[in-house]
Design an enzyme around this catalytic site. Sequence first.
Site, PDB file in Angstrom:
ATOM      1  N   SER A  13       0.767  -1.022   0.105  1.00 35.63           N
ATOM      2  CA  SER A  13       0.080  -0.112  -0.042  1.00 35.63           C
ATOM      3  C   SER A  13       0.984   1.331  -0.072  1.00 35.63           C
ATOM      4  CB  SER A  13      -0.931  -0.055   1.185  1.00 35.63           C
ATOM      5  OG  SER A  13      -0.052   0.652   2.226  1.00 35.63           O
ATOM      6  N   ASP A  62      -2.427 -10.001   7.703  1.00 36.00           N
ATOM      7  CA  ASP A  62      -0.993 -10.108   8.421  1.00 36.00           C
ATOM      8  C   ASP A  62      -0.106 -11.170   8.070  1.00 36.00           C
ATOM      9  OD1 ASP A  62       1.362 -10.436   9.927  1.00 36.00           O
ATOM     10  OD2 ASP A  62       0.312 -10.110  11.755  1.00 36.00           O
ATOM     11  N   ASN A  89       7.056  -8.460  -0.127  1.00 40.64           N
ATOM     12  CA  ASN A  89       7.816  -7.331   0.213  1.00 40.64           C
ATOM     13  C   ASN A  89       7.646  -6.822   1.344  1.00 40.64           C
ATOM     14  OD1 ASN A  89       8.647  -4.196  -0.682  1.00 40.64           O
ATOM     15  ND2 ASN A  89       6.474  -3.951   0.174  1.00 40.64           N
ATOM     16  N   TYR A 154      17.155  -7.643  12.014  1.00 36.04           N
ATOM     17  CA  TYR A 154      16.658  -7.286  10.537  1.00 36.04           C
ATOM     18  C   TYR A 154      17.701  -7.940   9.534  1.00 36.04           C
ATOM     19  CZ  TYR A 154      15.335  -4.227   6.746  1.00 36.04           C
ATOM     20  OH  TYR A 154      15.065  -3.536   5.493  1.00 36.04           O
ATOM     21  N   LYS A 158      16.938 -10.633   6.687  1.00 40.38           N
ATOM     22  CA  LYS A 158      17.026 -10.589   5.425  1.00 40.38           C
ATOM     23  C   LYS A 158      18.261 -11.496   4.777  1.00 40.38           C
ATOM     24  CE  LYS A 158      14.229  -7.081   4.963  1.00 40.38           C
ATOM     25  NZ  LYS A 158      13.107  -7.203   4.097  1.00 40.38           N
TER      26      LYS A 158
END
Length: 243
Positions: A13, A62, A89, A154, A158
Amino acid sequence: MTERKIALVTGGSRGIGLACAIELAKAGCDIIINDICDAEKAKPALDEIKACGANAYFYSFDVSNDEAVKENVDKMIAEHGKIDILLNNAGNTKDGLNLRMDMEQWERVIKINLTSAYCVTHAVIKYMMKARQGSIINMSSVVGLHGNPGQANYSASKAGLVGLTKTLAKEFGSRNIRVNAVCPGFIQTAMTAELGNIDEYLKAIPMKRLGTPEDIAKVVKFLALDTDYVTGQAIEVAGGLII
Ligand code: NAP
């Protein structure tokens, strides 16, 4: 007339996800965007995508909730028949130095950035197998390849996406399903808005500018639509940040 492809973009979004959805829409795809927000908040994004001449649909759930993922992917297939392109994403950050990072901080980021990609891919890939084609793109990061202080959770999430990408590329290549990762550097979005003084970051970037969501979208479109023979790759899109 060739049939229009359908792309599912999670966290679509705003930011990088929305730019990718728009790029794919301009290239002739219909778009399903997912986000955790409600339909009213996602409406401007849907309107932007539709303005490119594409059909656009929104599903709020979610991505780290496996049951919700399964239910919504089955609903998408029932309503639209197929998913040709999947862009995992959706992501978030909860930074902190390792000594101060608690389990909640660790687990939340791993779940939203990495486990979610496993869940959505698991739900979608069986339909891609039946269709004997598909392209899956995971939004990783340069920090997944090179690390970053204050981002153990994080960076690990990744890096995990890169391992997932390479493994699935090996498992599903013979089914004509390609799986790749894109590794953005510093891209101007809400996620990087809190970086503060960007001059320090610019010093490290040979191209002397932050990236835009559109810079990432062009590479996503290439992987989704312009190649039939690239798979298992993690492509850095970072203005030369790490050479
Ligand atoms: P963003 O503007 O924060 O967009 C992320 C989107 O994902 C938001 O719309 C967010 O919704 C949604 N989302 C978060 N958790 C979700 C969940 N559990 N289920 C469904 N949707 C969820 O971030 P961005 O900068 O565009 O980043 C997009 C992706 O690129 C992320 O995976 C990020 O890690 C990666 N990336 C970004 C950069 C950068 O410099 N910006 C660099 C490397 C990699 P809410 O806002 O409602 O939570």
